[in-house]
Design an enzyme around this catalytic site. Structure first.
Site, PDB file in Angstrom:
ATOM      1  N   LYS A  29       0.740  -1.263   0.190  1.00  0.00           N
ATOM      2  CA  LYS A  29      -0.136   0.034   0.147  1.00  0.00           C
ATOM      3  C   LYS A  29       0.959   1.229   0.018  1.00  0.00           C
ATOM      4  CE  LYS A  29      -3.283  -2.946   0.549  1.00  0.00           C
ATOM      5  NZ  LYS A  29      -4.826  -3.012   0.238  1.00  0.00           N
TER       6      LYS A  29
HETATM    7  C1  LIG Z   1      -5.842  -4.344   0.831  1.00  0.00           C
HETATM    8  C2  LIG Z   1      -7.250  -4.009   0.741  1.00  0.00           C
HETATM    9  C3  LIG Z   1      -7.933  -4.551   1.879  1.00  0.00           C
HETATM   10  C4  LIG Z   1      -7.588  -5.309   2.849  1.00  0.00           C
HETATM   11  O1  LIG Z   1      -6.429  -4.952   3.500  1.00  0.00           O
HETATM   12  P1  LIG Z   1      -5.768  -5.865   4.398  1.00  0.00           P
HETATM   13  O2  LIG Z   1      -4.766  -5.092   5.419  1.00  0.00           O
HETATM   14  O3  LIG Z   1      -4.995  -6.888   3.356  1.00  0.00           O
HETATM   15  O4  LIG Z   1      -6.702  -6.992   5.218  1.00  0.00           O
HETATM   16  C5  LIG Z   1      -9.354  -4.264   1.670  1.00  0.00           C
HETATM   17  N1  LIG Z   1      -9.848  -3.553   0.426  1.00  0.00           N
HETATM   18  C6  LIG Z   1      -9.113  -3.050  -0.564  1.00  0.00           C
HETATM   19  C7  LIG Z   1      -9.501  -2.325  -1.638  1.00  0.00           C
HETATM   20  C8  LIG Z   1      -7.483  -3.532  -0.238  1.00  0.00           C
HETATM   21  O5  LIG Z   1      -7.019  -2.813  -1.273  1.00  0.00           O
END
Ligand SMILES: *Cc1c(COP(=O)(O)O)cnc(C)c1O
Length: 391
Positions: free
Chosen positions: A188
């Site tokens: 991210k």
């Molecule tokens: C990464 C992500 C999640 C979930 O996050 P995690 O930390 O991997 O549980 C949920 N929604 C979207 C759109 C994402 O990109």
């Protein structure tokens, strides 16, 4: 190898982690509190509640609003599956609405026709770091008295322009419209290893969230209702505090990289073959996602075309990381067999055409040039070989 994503961790993060290890206080404590305060301030909200990841942030947020059995939540089928899973984990039903072709985000003009007497919330996703149309979504929510929970897991720092009749235009960060949910997974825009956070201005929701992530307790061993252990550790929060300071520069670099790629693809004459992302203000380019068109709209020649998958394989052969986000829409997933009969044409077309190219702040100028070169060459080689066949 040029990776599609790469966390940027420096001496600051290393020092911060060592400090926590030396303190021997590893679980939730001072660092989490400091990180929550800093993140709330950054987004422009009263409260931020750190969690173990983005999925648990979404799950806790849905529960904190009292959404569960017999409730419907309107969302997009073009997202990471966690968006829908969180709704189902809470016992509620996801109701999908198709996306807009250009933004890849939920089409606000289709939301009202999906509202029923069971609808409790709208859950837009700011996909790829581009804010969903919060102007329209908030107006619909207000009109129908619906809760808004934002999946901002890909959009740390993304913002919407707010124009007010008599006032100068201002900006408002995503995650500050409704209850915001963020992820700090290593791919991210900023990371804590695994981690997540929920942002809200609502005191009651914030208090409930604190209980939900800690087995329903305000006071240790006094449990008011069912809850979970969804807490973040001080080790993660220490990394997050350093990453948050760097986030504005990270995002700026992502935006510059996206501009560069758009400009170069235009110069190379590729704009008739691929659709590049729009450079809208406030987009923080978690992904730089192009479309490789499946059909030639202006001509009906049946010449073979370079498809997304051919391009993907050629880039992989040149050690350029790519991503298909997402190859299968949520309603077509095996995990949701009862939804497989549904059809959302724009989502299904996007799943066939999208290809994400590296845009992260760790890219060098040479890396960017290599990406442009490899994409350009893939189209040129394909056309040359098509010409030979036609001769
Ligand atoms: C990464 C992500 C999640 C979930 O996050 P995690 O930390 O991997 O549980 C949920 N929604 C979207 C759109 C994402 O990109």
């Amino acid at each position: 190898m040029i990776p599609i994503a790469k966390p940027l961790l420096g001496d600051e993060e290393k020092r911060a982690v060592l400090e926590v290890l030396d303190s021997a206080k590893l679980a939730q404590g001072e660092k989490v509190a400091a990180f929550e305060k800093a993140f709330a301030q950054f987004i422009g909200v009263k409260h931020a509640i750190a969690t173990s990841n983005g999925t648990t942030a979404l799950h806790a947020a849905i529960l904190a609003h009292g959404i569960g059995k017999n409730d419907e939540v309107i969302t997009t089928p073009f997202s990471f599956i966690a968006t829908a899973n969180a709704i189902v984990m809470a016992g509620a039903t996801p109701v999908f609405v198709d996306i807009e072709e250009n933004s890849f985000n939920i089409n606000p003009d289709l939301i009202e026709s999906a509202i029923t007497s069971k609808t409790k919330a709208i859950l837009p996703v700011h996909l790829f770091g581009r804010p969903a149309d919060m102007d329209k979504i908030m107006a619909i929510a207000q009109k129908h008295n619906l809760i808004v929970i934002e999946d901002a897991c890909q959009a740390h720092g993304a913002e919407c322009l707010i124009s007010n009749a008599n006032l100068p235009t201002t900006t408002k960060k995503v995650g500050s419209f409704g209850t915001g949910c963020f992820s700090f997974y290593p791919t991210k825009n900023m990371t804590t290893g695994e981690g997540g956070i929920i942002t809200t201005n609502n005191d009651e929701v914030a208090a409930k969230l604190r209980r939900i992530i800690s087995h329903g307790s305000e006071k240790r061993y006094h449990h008011l209702h069912l809850g979970y252990n969804y807490r973040m550790t001080d080790i993660s929060a220490a990394i997050g505090l350093e990453q948050l300071k760097k986030l504005p520069n990270f995002n700026q670099k992502r935006i510059e990289n996206a501009k560069y790629l758009n400009q170069k693809f235009q110069q190379k004459g590729l704009h008739s073959k691929i659709i590049v992302p729009e450079l809208v203000d406030g987009h923080v380019f978690h992904q730089y996602t192009i479309r490789v068109k499946t059909q030639d709209e202006e001509s009906n020649n049946n010449q073979s075309k370079l498809t997304r998958d051919i391009l993907l394989h050629q880039l992989t052969a040149k050690e350029i990381g790519t991503g298909v986000f997402y190859p299968i829409p949520i309603h077509k997933q095996q995990a949701y067999p009862h939804l497989n009969h549904l059809s959302f044409p724009h989502t299904e077309k996007a799943a066939e055409e999208v290809l994400s190219l590296p845009v992260h702040p760790g890219l060098t100028n040479d890396d960017l040039y290599e990406v442009v070169d490899a994409v350009t060459l893939a189209f040129k080689n394909f056309e040359d070989s098509a010409e030979i066949k036609n001769d």
